[in-house]
Design a protein around this motif. Structure first.
Motif, PDB file in Angstrom:
ATOM      1  N   PRO A 527      -6.157 -38.164  -1.038  1.00  0.00           N
ATOM      2  CA  PRO A 527      -5.017 -37.380  -1.557  1.00  0.00           C
ATOM      3  C   PRO A 527      -4.609 -37.830  -2.951  1.00  0.00           C
ATOM      4  N   GLU A 528      -4.330 -36.862  -3.786  1.00  0.00           N
ATOM      5  CA  GLU A 528      -3.944 -37.160  -5.160  1.00  0.00           C
ATOM      6  C   GLU A 528      -2.634 -37.926  -5.213  1.00  0.00           C
ATOM      7  N   ASP A 529      -1.734 -37.669  -4.228  1.00  0.00           N
ATOM      8  CA  ASP A 529      -0.455 -38.383  -4.194  1.00  0.00           C
ATOM      9  C   ASP A 529      -0.655 -39.880  -4.054  1.00  0.00           C
ATOM     10  N   LEU A 530      -1.705 -40.269  -3.320  1.00  0.00           N
ATOM     11  CA  LEU A 530      -1.971 -41.700  -3.131  1.00  0.00           C
ATOM     12  C   LEU A 530      -2.349 -42.346  -4.457  1.00  0.00           C
ATOM     13  N   THR A 531      -3.202 -41.683  -5.225  1.00  0.00           N
ATOM     14  CA  THR A 531      -3.675 -42.279  -6.480  1.00  0.00           C
ATOM     15  C   THR A 531      -2.647 -42.198  -7.593  1.00  0.00           C
ATOM     16  N   ILE A 532      -1.575 -41.436  -7.367  1.00  0.00           N
ATOM     17  CA  ILE A 532      -0.515 -41.341  -8.373  1.00  0.00           C
ATOM     18  C   ILE A 532       0.701 -42.162  -7.977  1.00  0.00           C
ATOM     19  N   GLY A 533       1.088 -42.086  -6.694  1.00  0.00           N
ATOM     20  CA  GLY A 533       2.328 -42.730  -6.250  1.00  0.00           C
ATOM     21  C   GLY A 533       2.202 -44.198  -5.928  1.00  0.00           C
ATOM     22  N   CYS A 534       1.025 -44.660  -5.478  1.00  0.00           N
ATOM     23  CA  CYS A 534       0.854 -46.083  -5.110  1.00  0.00           C
ATOM     24  C   CYS A 534       0.561 -46.889  -6.375  1.00  0.00           C
ATOM     25  N   VAL A 535       1.555 -47.011  -7.217  1.00  0.00           N
ATOM     26  CA  VAL A 535       1.367 -47.622  -8.542  1.00  0.00           C
ATOM     27  C   VAL A 535       1.102 -49.121  -8.467  1.00  0.00           C
ATOM     28  N   SER A 536       1.397 -49.761  -7.313  1.00  0.00           N
ATOM     29  CA  SER A 536       1.192 -51.206  -7.179  1.00  0.00           C
ATOM     30  C   SER A 536      -0.122 -51.539  -6.479  1.00  0.00           C
ATOM     31  N   LEU A 537      -0.910 -50.520  -6.115  1.00  0.00           N
ATOM     32  CA  LEU A 537      -2.102 -50.739  -5.308  1.00  0.00           C
ATOM     33  C   LEU A 537      -3.105 -51.617  -6.038  1.00  0.00           C
ATOM     34  N   GLN A 538      -3.571 -52.667  -5.333  1.00  0.00           N
ATOM     35  CA  GLN A 538      -4.545 -53.591  -5.896  1.00  0.00           C
ATOM     36  C   GLN A 538      -5.891 -53.515  -5.177  1.00  0.00           C
ATOM     37  N   GLU A 539      -5.857 -53.258  -3.863  1.00  0.00           N
ATOM     38  CA  GLU A 539      -7.090 -53.157  -3.085  1.00  0.00           C
ATOM     39  C   GLU A 539      -7.062 -51.871  -2.268  1.00  0.00           C
ATOM     40  N   LEU A 540      -8.082 -51.048  -2.434  1.00  0.00           N
ATOM     41  CA  LEU A 540      -8.228 -49.802  -1.693  1.00  0.00           C
ATOM     42  C   LEU A 540      -9.593 -49.815  -1.021  1.00  0.00           C
ATOM     43  N   ILE A 541      -9.594 -49.829   0.330  1.00  0.00           N
ATOM     44  CA  ILE A 541     -10.828 -49.941   1.101  1.00  0.00           C
ATOM     45  C   ILE A 541     -10.884 -48.763   2.065  1.00  0.00           C
ATOM     46  N   LEU A 542     -11.806 -47.840   1.814  1.00  0.00           N
ATOM     47  CA  LEU A 542     -11.959 -46.636   2.643  1.00  0.00           C
ATOM     48  C   LEU A 542     -13.397 -46.506   3.137  1.00  0.00           C
ATOM     49  N   SER A 543     -14.097 -47.595   3.273  1.00  0.00           N
ATOM     50  CA  SER A 543     -15.524 -47.591   3.603  1.00  0.00           C
ATOM     51  C   SER A 543     -15.793 -46.988   4.976  1.00  0.00           C
ATOM     52  N   ASN A 544     -17.017 -46.417   5.105  1.00  0.00           N
ATOM     53  CA  ASN A 544     -17.553 -45.970   6.389  1.00  0.00           C
ATOM     54  C   ASN A 544     -16.646 -44.972   7.095  1.00  0.00           C
ATOM     55  N   ASN A 545     -16.343 -43.885   6.405  1.00  0.00           N
ATOM     56  CA  ASN A 545     -15.675 -42.730   6.974  1.00  0.00           C
ATOM     57  C   ASN A 545     -16.530 -41.509   6.655  1.00  0.00           C
ATOM     58  N   SER A 546     -15.934 -40.330   6.686  1.00  0.00           N
ATOM     59  CA  SER A 546     -16.640 -39.103   6.311  1.00  0.00           C
ATOM     60  C   SER A 546     -15.894 -38.404   5.182  1.00  0.00           C
ATOM     61  N   LEU A 547     -15.326 -39.183   4.295  1.00  0.00           N
ATOM     62  CA  LEU A 547     -14.579 -38.623   3.179  1.00  0.00           C
ATOM     63  C   LEU A 547     -15.532 -37.951   2.203  1.00  0.00           C
ATOM     64  N   GLN A 548     -15.035 -36.953   1.489  1.00  0.00           N
ATOM     65  CA  GLN A 548     -15.905 -36.175   0.625  1.00  0.00           C
ATOM     66  C   GLN A 548     -15.149 -35.726  -0.616  1.00  0.00           C
ATOM     67  N   GLY A 549     -15.844 -34.926  -1.426  1.00  0.00           N
ATOM     68  CA  GLY A 549     -15.240 -34.439  -2.657  1.00  0.00           C
ATOM     69  C   GLY A 549     -15.328 -35.461  -3.774  1.00  0.00           C
ATOM     70  N   GLN A 550     -14.621 -35.194  -4.853  1.00  0.00           N
ATOM     71  CA  GLN A 550     -14.545 -36.124  -5.970  1.00  0.00           C
ATOM     72  C   GLN A 550     -13.797 -37.384  -5.552  1.00  0.00           C
ATOM     73  N   ILE A 551     -14.135 -38.504  -6.172  1.00  0.00           N
ATOM     74  CA  ILE A 551     -13.469 -39.770  -5.815  1.00  0.00           C
ATOM     75  C   ILE A 551     -12.004 -39.730  -6.233  1.00  0.00           C
ATOM     76  N   PHE A 552     -11.733 -39.655  -7.504  1.00  0.00           N
ATOM     77  CA  PHE A 552     -10.372 -39.582  -8.026  1.00  0.00           C
ATOM     78  C   PHE A 552     -10.271 -38.391  -8.969  1.00  0.00           C
ATOM     79  N   SER A 553      -9.070 -37.884  -9.090  1.00  0.00           N
ATOM     80  CA  SER A 553      -8.827 -36.862 -10.104  1.00  0.00           C
ATOM     81  C   SER A 553      -8.567 -37.551 -11.442  1.00  0.00           C
ATOM     82  N   GLU A 554      -8.478 -36.763 -12.483  1.00  0.00           N
ATOM     83  CA  GLU A 554      -8.242 -37.313 -13.816  1.00  0.00           C
ATOM     84  C   GLU A 554      -6.818 -37.819 -13.989  1.00  0.00           C
TER      85      GLU A 554
END
Length: 973
Positions: A527-554
């Protein structure tokens, strides 16, 4: 503020009482008129000029501060002889700090006698005092001194006179070597209350002098190296000692029995003091009626707890963790210690009821920690409402199978709960969050919790850590999770069965620093909200799921991200340029996706990037030239479809530990600059189209553990100087020991061993070493030096054109587990010494030109079948079908027997002649038919015959003279 400070401006502040210019890189004072001036701030009482660049000349500028009471000059550039006469006017000075300077001696007409009112003197890390010429004898003149700090100094045979400092209450001599130091008139320190000797070295004489300190209350000897025994025995004068800290020191075994001589002791800390065995029943520790804190953790004590511990009714803190104590807490002597507030029992062999019923009357108990003990459920759980209200409840790794303890329903002050690594058979305890609004940390790792994740209706404003990883939760993650838990900083929900999409409400967690949703069944986009709103995020681990599409938006705004793991998904598109905004990125793992495009050049400018894994994608094109992030240590680019040469790609990456480019379409030769990678331990270039010879610069890689150059087009000989080191040692029958630190990350590395390709990662990489040069065009003999790589486990030289014999030095490969020399041109006998390789599991010398006997059927060699030896026509013995006795040459026979054998031979000579004539005729007729049908070949044939006859004619003519001369020479003889 830097440089020099104006002294006239300071003097204008005549009424100022406190002045601090600490840590400003100031070198000194300056004057407008160029002359030397004093600080004439007659009312100044406090001055801090610490952590600057003041030298000794600053003292003359301070002489006018007659009202000064506190002077801090620590961390400057005072050095050599310190002239105390400059401080004569400061008769009111009470506190002086000269710490972290380079003073070697105090001088002056009256020494420190002018500082008659000084109460606190800090001299740590300033001085090396040698012999009698540089004594601190003037310290004895400070009659009113109460605190003296000499920590970090070096006394080499010096005498320290403190006899006149009868008011001294605190003496700090931490990190000091006091062996051989003479202390004059220590017996006069009758008012000394605190003595700090942590991380120092003391001898027996100094220890005995402790008996002359009757009012001593606190003695710190943590990490202390002392020779002798602490004077704790009957008749000791240390009767007022209240605090004794001996952590990380080697304590005499009799100390525990003598502790009754310290009746006032309230705090006893003996963590990691090398105590061992069973504590005898007559220990004096049980007579310390005033003891409030006891720490004997991290020792080697065993047996049941002493029953007399029930006498310690004043005990408030007890730490028994990391020992080998046993016993059932249902009958523990601690049941009567109702003043206990803090109890730590971790890593023992206790049996503890999940209900904590032995402590239900402990109304003051707030903290209980038990990791690694056996947790059991009581059959009669009659206690439901204990008297205590816990703040921290840690009961993990206990092998418990059951439900949550009932008493937790009545706890309302919990701040930390850890029930990890048990087998709780329930759903998520949302009631725990509802009942405990102060809860900050909740750990339910690796249980058997199942069902959907149900959170409280109302937002929980204090929970910062939530870890429910490795359970059996299923269903969607509730969309409102970001609203229910807005203050989370760490969220780990990995290793469950969550499905659906990632809730966009996670973007409300502006404090979130760590998010792990790996190993679930999540789908959809990030979700784009995650990459915009979680301004303090240091570690993001989403391995081994079935996620798709572009990684991040611009519009991504993860500026502080330093670890991103998205491996094992179905992401498409190219690596987004918005990631370049995450300038602190250290780990980027995009392995095993469907990414395409080229490796972006901006990745080479990521200064902090340490690990890059783009393997198993559809990356195209060649590597960017001069691609080398300045701190890169691990590069994984295998199975990515890369092309081109290595020549300009990684030049200058001197910190590389791992370089994996296997299973690509790389061409060209191995560049010579690879020899500059002095830290390289894992080099994987197998399954490419690399040609040329193995560069001799590879021999400079002294840390190399794995080398895979297999399935390429390499030519030339094997270098005798190749290395393969191991990070552990092992003896026959032993398990692995003494591993070196593993590779910093947990990225998998593929390597073929025992005829099978395995993925090694994390700690396992520390246990594997090998060389794979198979499937190339290598020639020459196997260097005998390869046989001295006594730490190597895997050696594969198969499918080359190697010649010569198998080196007998291979018997030195004591750690070898897989040895493959098949499909070469090796000859000679197999060295019989190879049977000494007791760890060998795979052995293959098939399809060579070896001769003689196979190896004896001993140890592991009794398990190898025919496939290990086949394809060697002159090799015999078990397990081959050829018996060595049949291959020995038979004795000579008579002519008659030979003729009889020929008459009874296998071939009928009459049939042979007939078949030969027929075949010859068919060949001639075929040639004639071809010449008749094809005019071109007919002309060629007659031309060939004509040329051949002409060549024969001239050959005879040219050599006739020689033949005649030769005949003439023969006749003359």
């Amino acid at each position: 503020m830097k440089g020099r400070i104006n002294i006239e401006e300071l003097n204008s502040l005549i009424n100022l009482k406190n002045l601090s210019i600490e840590d400003n890189e100031i070198e000194g004072f300056k004057s407008f008129n160029g002359g030397e001036e004093l600080l004439n701030m007659s009312n100044l009482e406090y001055l801090d000029i610490g952590i600057n660049y003041f030298g000794n000349d600053v003292l003359s500028s301070l002489r006018g501060l007659s009202s000064l009471k506190t002077l801090w000059m620590d961390g400057n550039q005072l050095n050599g002889f310190f002239d105390l006469k400059e401080l004569d006017t400061m008769s009111n000075l009470e506190e002086l700090s000269l710490e972290r300077n380079n003073i070697i001696k105090f001088v002056g007409s009256r020494g420190m006698r002018s500082l008659r009112n000084l109460r606190k003197l800090y001299l740590s890390d300033i001085v090396t005092i040698k012999g009698s010429s540089m004594l601190l004898e003037s310290l004895g003149a400070l009659a009113h001194l109460e605190i003296l700090d000499l920590s970090g100094s070096t006394f080499e045979g010096a005498t320290l006179s403190l006899g006149a400092s009868t008011n001294l209450k605190t003496l700090r001599m931490s990190s000091v070597d006091l062996k051989g130091t003479r202390f004059a008139q220590v017996s006069n320190l009758t008012n000394l209350r605190e003595l700090y000797l942590d991380d120092s070295s003391v001898d027996g004489n100094f220890l005995q002098s402790l008996e002359t300190l009757p009012l001593l209350e606190t003695l710190l000897m943590q990490s202390c190296k002392f020779s002798g025994i602490i004077p704790v025995n009957q008749g000791s004068n240390l009767t007022n000692l209240r605090e004794l800290y001996l952590d990380h020191s080697s304590v005499h075994e009799n100390l525990l029995q003598s502790l009754e001589a310290l009746p006032s002791l309230e705090t006893l800390s003996m963590q990691d003091c090398e105590l061992s065995g069973i504590i005898p029943v007559n220990q004096g520790i049980c007579k310390l009626k005033h003891l409030q804190m006891l720490d004997i953790s991290h020792n080697d004590l065993s047996g049941n707890l002493l029953l007399c511990l029930a006498n310690l009714t004043s005990l408030r803190q007890l730490d028994l963790s990391f020992n080998h104590f046993i016993g059932n807490f249902s009958s523990s002597p601690l049941g009567g210690l109702t003043n206990l507030e803090h109890l730590s029992l971790s890593n023992n062999l206790f049996q503890i009821p999940i209900s904590l019923s032995p402590f239900f009357n402990h109304s003051k108990l707030k903290y209980i920690e038990s990791r690694g003990n056996k947790i059991f459920a009581e059959t009669d759980d009659q206690y439901l409402n204990p008297r205590f209200q816990l703040e921290s409840f840690v009961l993990s790794d206990g092998g418990y199978h059951g439900v949550f303890p009932k008493f937790l329903y009545h706890q309302h002050n919990l701040q930390v709960v850890d029930l990890s690594h048990n087998q709780m058979r329930e759903g998520f305890p949302s009631w725990l969050l509802q009942n405990n609004t102060k809860l900050e940390e909740l750990y339910l790792i690796n249980n058997s919790l199942s069902g959907p994740l149900k959170l409280p209706i109302h937002s929980h404003m204090n929970l910062s850590w939530l870890d429910i990883s490795n359970n059996f939760f299923q269903g969607f993650i509730i969309p409102e999770i970001g609203t229910c838990l807005p203050r989370l900083t760490h969220l780990n929900m990995s290793g469950n069965g969550f499905s659906g999409s990632i809730p966009s409400s996670l973007g409300n967690m502006s404090l979130l620093e760590y998010l792990d949703l790996s190993n679930n069944k999540l789908s959809g986009n990030i979700p784009e909200d995650l990459t915009i709103g979680c301004v303090s995020l240091q570690e993001l681990i989403l391995s081994n799921n079935s996620l798709q599409g572009q990684i991040f938006s611009e519009t991504s705004n993860l500026r502080f991200l330093y670890e991103l793991q998205l491996d094992g998904n179905q992401f498409t598109g190219s690596i987004p340029h918005s990631l370049s905004n995450s300038s602190f990125l250290q780990v980027l793992d995009l392995r095993h996706n469907n990414l395409y495009g080229r490796i972006p050049r901006w990745l080479g400018n990521m200064h902090f990037l340490r690990v890059l894994d783009l393997s198993m994608n559809n990356i195209s094109g060649s590597l960017p030239s001069n691609f080398c992030p300045s701190n890169i240590q691990e590069i994984f680019l295998s199975r990515s479809g890369l092309q081109g040469s290595l020549e300009d790609a990684f030049y200058g990456c001197s910190e590389l530990i791992v370089l994996d480019l296997g299973h690509n379409n790389m061409t060209g030769s191995i560049p010579s600059w690879i020899g500059k990678f002095s830290q390289l331990r894992y080099l994987i270039l197998g399954h490419n189209y690399i040609d040329g010879e193995i560069p001799v610069q590879l021999c400079n890689l002294k840390q190399l553990s794995l080398l895979d150059l297999s399935h390429n087009h390499l030519l030339g000989p094997i270098l005798p100087c190749l290395r393969s080191t191991s990070n552990r040692t092992r003896k026959q029958g032993d398990s692995y020991t003494a591993p070196a630190p593993p590779v910093p990350t947990n990225e998998p590395l593929e390597f073929t061993t025992k005829s099978t390709s395995y993925s090694y990662q994390g700690r396992m990489l520390s246990y594997i070493s090998g060389i794979d040069l198979s499937c190339n065009h290598l020639t020459g003999q196997i260097p005998i030096e390869i046989g001295y790589l006594n730490e190597i486990q895997v050696l594969n030289l198969s499918h080359n054109s190697l010649t010569g014999k198998i080196p007998a030095s291979f018997s030195n490969l004591r750690q070898i587990e897989s040895l493959d020399l098949s499909y070469n041109n090796l000859e000679g006998n197999i060295p019989p010494q190879l049977t000494e390789l007791t760890f060998l599991e795979v052995f293959n010398v098939s399809y060579n030109n070896l001769s003689g006997r196979t190896l004896d059927k001993v140890a592991q060699f009794g398990t190898f079948d025919e496939s290990s030896y086949r394809g060697n026509p002159f090799l015999c013995g078990w397990p081959l079908p050829r018996n060595c006795t049949e291959m020995v040459s038979p004795p000579s026979k008579s002519r008659t027997s030979i003729e009889n054998e020929e008459s009874n031979g296998f071939m009928d000579m009459g049939v042979f002649y007939i078949s030969f004539g027929v075949a010859y005729s068919v060949v001639l007729l075929t040639i004639a038919a071809v010449l008749y049908i094809n005019p071109y070949w007919r002309r060629v044939w007659f031309y060939f015959i004509e040329v051949s006859i002409e060549n024969c004619y001239y050959f005879i003519i040219d050599n006739l003279a020689v033949l005649s001369k030769f005949r003439f020479c023969i006749l003359r003889r």
